[in-house]
Design a protein around this motif. Structure first.
Motif, PDB file in Angstrom:
ATOM      1  N   MET A  48      38.348  43.935  37.958  1.00  0.00           N
ATOM      2  CA  MET A  48      36.894  44.141  38.036  1.00  0.00           C
ATOM      3  C   MET A  48      36.566  45.451  38.747  1.00  0.00           C
ATOM      4  O   MET A  48      35.745  46.235  38.262  1.00  0.00           O
ATOM      5  N   PHE A  49      37.204  45.677  39.895  1.00  0.00           N
ATOM      6  CA  PHE A  49      36.913  46.884  40.665  1.00  0.00           C
ATOM      7  C   PHE A  49      37.282  48.124  39.850  1.00  0.00           C
ATOM      8  O   PHE A  49      36.507  49.069  39.751  1.00  0.00           O
ATOM      9  N   ARG A  50      38.465  48.100  39.245  1.00  0.00           N
ATOM     10  CA  ARG A  50      38.902  49.228  38.435  1.00  0.00           C
ATOM     11  C   ARG A  50      38.000  49.425  37.222  1.00  0.00           C
ATOM     12  O   ARG A  50      37.593  50.540  36.903  1.00  0.00           O
ATOM     13  N   GLY A  51      37.678  48.343  36.554  1.00  0.00           N
ATOM     14  CA  GLY A  51      36.879  48.422  35.336  1.00  0.00           C
ATOM     15  C   GLY A  51      35.443  48.853  35.562  1.00  0.00           C
ATOM     16  O   GLY A  51      34.894  49.645  34.796  1.00  0.00           O
ATOM     17  N   PHE A  52      34.825  48.341  36.610  1.00  0.00           N
ATOM     18  CA  PHE A  52      33.414  48.657  36.863  1.00  0.00           C
ATOM     19  C   PHE A  52      33.228  49.970  37.608  1.00  0.00           C
ATOM     20  O   PHE A  52      32.265  50.694  37.355  1.00  0.00           O
TER      21      PHE A  52
END
Length: 134
Positions: free
Chosen positions: A89-93
């Motif tokens: 999530m952190f990487r993607g967003f």
């Protein structure tokens, strides 16, 4: 009191991940059911059929990890799963070219990612000693 709060947070974490995984499985089922493989999730590193396969596998693996944690078997898998979800999530967003539609979308994604971080931190309590009640 501390144990009751920790148990409540764990249950909320299980629900969080079950809902996330059911959502992923729903996307994986409904996407190809429309006759086209047009699933697009720009926050994930896959595209096309690979994305559909990945979403299906991630949904199924997540449900298995949650169920194993609930039953007490292989409960160490849940913190690993929760860490994986938070990192994705952190990487993607926030570390990709993903763009937010508006301020509301940004706030929602921040809350979703913060929730994943909290669940991961709470899941670390599964490594503690277990108490057997008689």
């Amino acid at each position: 009191m501390r144990n009751a709060l920790l148990l409540l947070l764990r249950v909320c974490g299980y629900i969080y991940h079950l809902l996330l995984c059911l959502f992923l499985l729903g996307l994986a089922i409904l996407g190809p059911a429309s006759g086209q493989n047009n699933l697009k999730l720009p926050m994930l590193p896959w595209e096309g059929e690979a994305l559909t396969r990945a979403v299906t596998i991630l949904g199924a693996v997540g449900i298995v990890c949650v169920l194993l944690a609930i039953t007490g078997k292989l409960r160490w898998l849940f913190p690993l799963w929760a860490l994986f979800v938070f990192v994705m999530m952190f990487r993607g967003f926030f570390l990709s070219s993903y763009s937010f539609a508006d301020a509301g979308q940004f706030k929602f994604d921040v809350c979703l990612t913060a929730g994943a971080l909290v669940v991961f931190l709470v899941s670390l309590s599964l490594f503690g000693p277990t108490k057997k009640y008689q």
